[in-house]
Design a protein around this motif. Sequence first.
Motif, short mmCIF file in Angstrom:
data_model
loop_
_atom_site.label_atom_id
_atom_site.label_comp_id
_atom_site.label_asym_id
_atom_site.label_seq_id
_atom_site.Cartn_x
_atom_site.Cartn_y
_atom_site.Cartn_z
N ASP A 168 0.85 -1.18 0.00
CA ASP A 168 0.00 0.00 0.00
C ASP A 168 0.89 1.23 0.00
OD1 ASP A 168 -2.18 1.66 0.14
OD2 ASP A 168 -2.46 1.42 2.30
N PRO A 169 1.02 1.97 -1.08
CA PRO A 169 0.29 1.79 -2.35
C PRO A 169 0.85 0.61 -3.15
CG PRO A 169 1.84 3.60 -2.56
CD PRO A 169 1.92 3.13 -1.13
N GLU A 170 -0.02 0.01 -3.90
CA GLU A 170 0.36 -1.18 -4.67
C GLU A 170 1.17 -0.79 -5.89
OE1 GLU A 170 -1.35 -5.51 -5.39
OE2 GLU A 170 -2.83 -3.92 -5.52
N VAL A 171 2.23 -1.55 -6.11
CA VAL A 171 3.11 -1.35 -7.27
C VAL A 171 2.90 -2.54 -8.20
CG1 VAL A 171 5.50 -1.14 -8.04
CG2 VAL A 171 4.78 -0.06 -5.90
N PHE A 172 2.73 -2.24 -9.49
CA PHE A 172 2.51 -3.29 -10.49
C PHE A 172 3.75 -3.44 -11.36
CE2 PHE A 172 -1.73 -2.33 -9.19
CZ PHE A 172 -2.43 -3.52 -9.35
N THR A 173 4.11 -4.69 -11.64
CA THR A 173 5.26 -4.99 -12.49
C THR A 173 4.80 -5.89 -13.62
OG1 THR A 173 6.68 -4.93 -10.54
CG2 THR A 173 7.58 -5.98 -12.50
N ARG A 220 -3.43 -6.49 -13.64
CA ARG A 220 -4.07 -5.61 -14.60
C ARG A 220 -3.49 -5.85 -15.99
NH1 ARG A 220 -2.01 0.19 -12.17
NH2 ARG A 220 0.14 0.01 -12.89
N LEU A 221 -4.35 -5.62 -16.95
CA LEU A 221 -4.02 -5.77 -18.36
C LEU A 221 -4.00 -4.36 -18.92
CD1 LEU A 221 -3.63 -7.84 -20.63
CD2 LEU A 221 -6.10 -7.94 -20.84
N VAL A 222 -2.85 -3.90 -19.41
CA VAL A 222 -2.70 -2.53 -19.89
C VAL A 222 -2.49 -2.57 -21.40
CG1 VAL A 222 -1.39 -0.38 -19.68
CG2 VAL A 222 -1.69 -1.85 -17.67
N PHE A 223 -3.40 -1.90 -22.10
CA PHE A 223 -3.35 -1.88 -23.57
C PHE A 223 -2.55 -0.68 -24.06
CE2 PHE A 223 -7.20 -4.18 -22.40
CZ PHE A 223 -7.06 -5.32 -23.16
N PRO A 224 -1.84 -0.82 -25.18
CA PRO A 224 -0.97 0.24 -25.69
C PRO A 224 -1.72 1.27 -26.53
CG PRO A 224 -0.78 -1.66 -27.10
CD PRO A 224 -1.74 -2.03 -25.99
N THR A 225 -2.73 1.87 -25.96
CA THR A 225 -3.49 2.90 -26.68
C THR A 225 -3.03 4.26 -26.21
OG1 THR A 225 -5.24 2.71 -25.04
CG2 THR A 225 -5.50 1.44 -27.06
N THR A 226 -3.43 5.30 -26.93
CA THR A 226 -2.99 6.65 -26.56
C THR A 226 -3.39 7.01 -25.15
OG1 THR A 226 -4.09 7.05 -28.67
CG2 THR A 226 -2.59 8.70 -27.94
#
Length: 137
Positions: free
Chosen positions: A18-23, A92-98
């Motif tokens: 907390d806070p959560e870090v995503f890798t 989480r799934l992060v898409f490469p959009t603008t």
Amino acid sequence: MAGIDGFGTQFQRGDGADPEVFTAIGNCTNISGPGLSRETLDVTAHDSPDAWMEFVGSLKDGGEVSLDVNYDPDKHDALVADLDDDEPRNYRLVFPTTAAAQWAFGAVMTGFEPSAPYDDKLTATLTFKVSGKPVLS
């Protein structure tokens, strides 16, 4: 409309802090899911109009996410420990959009399957079962 290039999409694993870090889980070659679905309930009755079956929506399922990776034991074997976690971890799934679109969700790892063909690279398939409602942003 033209399609959007999927190159650069990331599947990220939260550390629970907390806070959560995503890798990002590295060396992903394919990401599938989550496969959202919904159950239905049969509410057909003897007086259903024109003898047509009737249904209403019921429980929703976040489905699964599957990753294919270029398997590197030094990088990926630490994830095997996630199979021992009974509680969902945040991913989480992060898409490469603008405007970086992402799907965030809790999930439990349900599979880790390495493959070592004699004539090709090491690969592995990792599978995660989504728990609860994914958040789309």
